[in-house]
Design a protein around this motif. Structure first.
Motif, PDB file in Angstrom:
ATOM      1  N   GLU A 136      36.887 -27.464  -4.916  1.00 22.87           N
ATOM      2  CA  GLU A 136      35.376 -27.031  -3.788  1.00 22.87           C
ATOM      3  C   GLU A 136      35.494 -25.455  -3.781  1.00 22.87           C
ATOM      4  O   GLU A 136      34.800 -24.683  -3.624  1.00 22.87           O
ATOM      5  N   GLU A 137      36.495 -24.694  -4.236  1.00 24.50           N
ATOM      6  CA  GLU A 137      36.497 -23.439  -4.283  1.00 24.50           C
ATOM      7  C   GLU A 137      35.567 -22.996  -5.239  1.00 24.50           C
ATOM      8  O   GLU A 137      34.650 -21.289  -4.969  1.00 24.50           O
ATOM      9  N   ASN A 138      34.623 -23.319  -6.414  1.00 19.98           N
ATOM     10  CA  ASN A 138      34.160 -22.852  -7.232  1.00 19.98           C
ATOM     11  C   ASN A 138      32.966 -23.387  -6.819  1.00 19.98           C
ATOM     12  O   ASN A 138      32.094 -22.823  -7.842  1.00 19.98           O
ATOM     13  N   VAL A 139      32.245 -23.557  -5.648  1.00 16.69           N
ATOM     14  CA  VAL A 139      30.953 -24.239  -5.645  1.00 16.69           C
ATOM     15  C   VAL A 139      30.672 -23.623  -4.370  1.00 16.69           C
ATOM     16  O   VAL A 139      30.245 -24.369  -3.669  1.00 16.69           O
ATOM     17  N   TYR A 140      31.129 -22.245  -3.683  1.00 15.86           N
ATOM     18  CA  TYR A 140      30.974 -22.025  -2.961  1.00 15.86           C
ATOM     19  C   TYR A 140      29.225 -21.388  -2.655  1.00 15.86           C
ATOM     20  O   TYR A 140      28.917 -21.740  -3.848  1.00 15.86           O
ATOM     21  N   THR A 141      29.276 -22.278  -1.296  1.00 16.03           N
ATOM     22  CA  THR A 141      27.662 -22.311  -1.413  1.00 16.03           C
ATOM     23  C   THR A 141      27.684 -21.011   0.319  1.00 16.03           C
ATOM     24  O   THR A 141      28.604 -21.126   0.692  1.00 16.03           O
ATOM     25  N   LEU A 142      25.880 -20.758   0.248  1.00 15.98           N
ATOM     26  CA  LEU A 142      26.160 -19.965   1.675  1.00 15.98           C
ATOM     27  C   LEU A 142      26.777 -21.573   2.928  1.00 15.98           C
ATOM     28  O   LEU A 142      27.313 -20.710   4.022  1.00 15.98           O
ATOM     29  N   ALA A 143      26.350 -22.916   2.726  1.00 16.19           N
ATOM     30  CA  ALA A 143      26.439 -23.906   3.431  1.00 16.19           C
ATOM     31  C   ALA A 143      27.912 -24.272   3.679  1.00 16.19           C
ATOM     32  O   ALA A 143      28.611 -23.836   4.693  1.00 16.19           O
ATOM     33  N   SER A 144      28.598 -24.097   2.657  1.00 20.28           N
ATOM     34  CA  SER A 144      30.010 -24.393   2.301  1.00 20.28           C
ATOM     35  C   SER A 144      30.450 -22.993   2.621  1.00 20.28           C
ATOM     36  O   SER A 144      31.886 -23.066   3.522  1.00 20.28           O
ATOM     37  N   LEU A 145      30.325 -21.652   3.157  1.00 25.86           N
ATOM     38  CA  LEU A 145      30.841 -20.540   3.279  1.00 25.86           C
ATOM     39  C   LEU A 145      30.979 -20.817   5.216  1.00 25.86           C
ATOM     40  O   LEU A 145      31.465 -20.106   5.591  1.00 25.86           O
ATOM     41  N   ARG A 146      29.622 -20.749   5.261  1.00 25.85           N
ATOM     42  CA  ARG A 146      29.130 -20.864   6.915  1.00 25.85           C
ATOM     43  C   ARG A 146      29.910 -21.568   7.290  1.00 25.85           C
ATOM     44  O   ARG A 146      30.647 -21.606   9.178  1.00 25.85           O
ATOM     45  N   VAL A 179      30.762 -14.623   1.261  1.00 25.34           N
ATOM     46  CA  VAL A 179      29.265 -13.922   1.121  1.00 25.34           C
ATOM     47  C   VAL A 179      28.260 -13.169   0.543  1.00 25.34           C
ATOM     48  O   VAL A 179      27.791 -13.763   0.174  1.00 25.34           O
ATOM     49  N   ALA A 180      28.671 -11.844   0.586  1.00 24.91           N
ATOM     50  CA  ALA A 180      27.913 -10.996  -0.124  1.00 24.91           C
ATOM     51  C   ALA A 180      27.863 -11.961  -1.296  1.00 24.91           C
ATOM     52  O   ALA A 180      27.088 -11.557  -2.693  1.00 24.91           O
ATOM     53  N   GLU A 181      29.299 -11.551  -2.375  1.00 23.78           N
ATOM     54  CA  GLU A 181      29.449 -12.802  -3.817  1.00 23.78           C
ATOM     55  C   GLU A 181      28.290 -13.806  -3.774  1.00 23.78           C
ATOM     56  O   GLU A 181      27.017 -13.407  -3.948  1.00 23.78           O
ATOM     57  N   VAL A 182      27.865 -15.230  -2.763  1.00 17.49           N
ATOM     58  CA  VAL A 182      26.810 -15.922  -2.614  1.00 17.49           C
ATOM     59  C   VAL A 182      25.660 -15.203  -2.547  1.00 17.49           C
ATOM     60  O   VAL A 182      24.994 -15.569  -3.413  1.00 17.49           O
ATOM     61  N   LYS A 183      25.608 -14.560  -1.540  1.00 18.51           N
ATOM     62  CA  LYS A 183      24.258 -13.755  -1.547  1.00 18.51           C
ATOM     63  C   LYS A 183      23.332 -13.197  -2.720  1.00 18.51           C
ATOM     64  O   LYS A 183      22.438 -13.568  -3.019  1.00 18.51           O
ATOM     65  N   PHE A 184      24.686 -12.194  -3.353  1.00 22.35           N
ATOM     66  CA  PHE A 184      24.379 -11.531  -4.913  1.00 22.35           C
ATOM     67  C   PHE A 184      23.618 -12.641  -6.005  1.00 22.35           C
ATOM     68  O   PHE A 184      22.876 -12.303  -6.711  1.00 22.35           O
ATOM     69  N   ARG A 185      24.599 -13.319  -5.887  1.00 25.29           N
ATOM     70  CA  ARG A 185      24.135 -14.957  -6.879  1.00 25.29           C
ATOM     71  C   ARG A 185      22.685 -15.321  -6.909  1.00 25.29           C
ATOM     72  O   ARG A 185      23.193 -15.663  -7.560  1.00 25.29           O
ATOM     73  N   ASP A 186      22.637 -15.390  -5.266  1.00 28.39           N
ATOM     74  CA  ASP A 186      21.396 -16.039  -4.757  1.00 28.39           C
ATOM     75  C   ASP A 186      20.358 -15.708  -5.474  1.00 28.39           C
ATOM     76  O   ASP A 186      19.024 -16.489  -5.682  1.00 28.39           O
ATOM     77  N   ALA A 187      20.098 -14.344  -5.472  1.00 29.21           N
ATOM     78  CA  ALA A 187      19.287 -13.517  -5.090  1.00 29.21           C
ATOM     79  C   ALA A 187      19.946 -11.510  -5.900  1.00 29.21           C
ATOM     80  O   ALA A 187      19.077 -10.830  -5.030  1.00 29.21           O
TER      81      ALA A 187
END
Lengths: 255, 255
Positions: free
Chosen positions: A5-15, A159-167
């Motif tokens: 679960e922790e290895n597939v962080y997405t904005l949706a899972s964090l939210r 959240v910041a790490e996911v946002k960075f990886r997304d863009a």
């Protein structure tokens, strides 16, 4: 399970996780509001504890953190102590928590700002004036609520790490230019913030109501605390501090 | 304020407090259910803590009680430690807690039974199977919930004292005859017990629901835990243990 679960962080899972943390924070607010202000809990001069200098709440939080450190709490990168100095090492076998964050800014800890906000701003709104003598219980309620708030705010790193990886293409030029305002602007979504604030106030109303078997009375009777305190906590302090963490994290993301 | 309040205990004032304690217990159930079973928390052999022999939950509860004892928690006659042996003294000035209970049976402590019930009966119903590595946080959730349950059950002493003062002529002959069954019968009100059980389940449903801004989804969506666990806890264990306390207290009321 946890690891996958922790290895597939997405904005949706964090939210989803952030939404669940709102409930924990609201229960914590209600449980602290159960006690009056109990100002002796916060008075450096009230207790005379051998080998300790400070208030009862400092004593309770510092010692709880020592115990929980030995039990491994701070080996989880989502947990941040309020008194990180001289924290004892963990005595439990290491668990494979996901190392999702960028190593440098993973260590950011703004609990000093959270501590100050909690006692200066939040507590005076939350606790009615009075003294019932239950200082240890009051400090324990403070500890739970402080930990819940800290956990939620430091989630900003994920959240910041996911946002960075997304863009990365959007963030990298701003980071290289040390453009703090530009980064802040890029991660700010005013409508999302407004949704969070409204949802928190609704939850505080639902969870803080006095429930009886006579349905007509539910929601109309006495409340355990003022639900606008929860939404003000989010609006004035939690959302800004979360964004502060996100910006700090991103500015160090390319180090 | 607190003192005046404590000196006018009535069945009505106690009842109001007991109803508020239900909420605390339900928040505690929800917060423990947030974690999976995390069985390492309860394994005597898992952690290797210098100077301590036992499970992580024992380590966390015992040390938390030591800290809270120094902060004065157990000077309040409503509080009962799980590990009363070698508890350090309070380091805070004494507070004038009301001495409402009869001195002998005021010392009754059935936390050993509560501890056993919690780990053998309640936890298997509450926690889904799994391991997320958050053992310290799990033990902290256990601590809060254990303390809330213990506080509610030991309130039975105050209920028993009020019942005795309201009708000594009914209780005295039974107490002198050591008529345990007679005392139990006199303080049992099946319809009240049923009301408590129903209200607790309703509260667990309301507080355990996932609240969203889309009202149509409230109460129909995912739940944070099974609300019947709360009513079973009350029906099978909390109400019987509370009555056990009341009977033990009353049988020693004339000593």
């Amino acid at each position: 399970m946890a690891k996958a679960e922790e290895n597939v962080y997405t904005l949706a899972s964090l939210r989803e996780h952030l939404i669940r943390q709102e409930d924990t924070i609201i229960y914590g607010l209600i449980e602290r509001a159960k006690f009056p202000s109990n100002s002796n809990t916060y008075d450096d001069k009230y207790a005379q504890i051998p080998g300790f200098s400070g208030s009862l709440v400092e004593f309770v939080v510092k010692n709880a953190e020592d115990v929980q450190a030995k039990a491994g709490r701070y080996t989880n990168p989502k947990e941040h102590p309020f008194f990180p100095e001289n924290l004892p090492p963990s005595n439990v076998p290491s668990y494979p928590f996901s190392q999702f964050l960028h190593p440098g800014p993973a260590s950011i800890n703004i609990n000093k700002s959270i501590w100050k906000m909690y006692f200066q701003d939040l507590l005076p709104l939350l606790a009615t004036s009075g003294d019932d003598g239950n200082y240890a219980q009051t400090a324990a309620a403070d500890l739970s609520l402080l930990q819940a708030i800290s956990s939620r705010i430091h989630y900003g790193k994920f959240v910041a790490e996911v946002k960075f990886r997304d863009a990365p293409q959007d963030y990298e030029p701003l980071i290289r230019a040390k453009d703090r305002e530009g980064v802040m602007k890029l991660l700010t979504f005013t409508d999302v913030e407004e949704t969070v604030r409204k949802r928190v106030e609704k939850k505080a109303t639902v969870f803080g109501q006095e429930v009886s078997l006579d349905s007509d009375n539910d929601g109309n009777g006495k409340r355990k605390f003022d639900p606008t305190v929860a939404s003000r906590l989010y609006k004035n302090w939690m959302i800004p501090l979360t964004k502060e963490i996100e910006v700090e994290y991103l500015l160090r993301r390319l180090d």
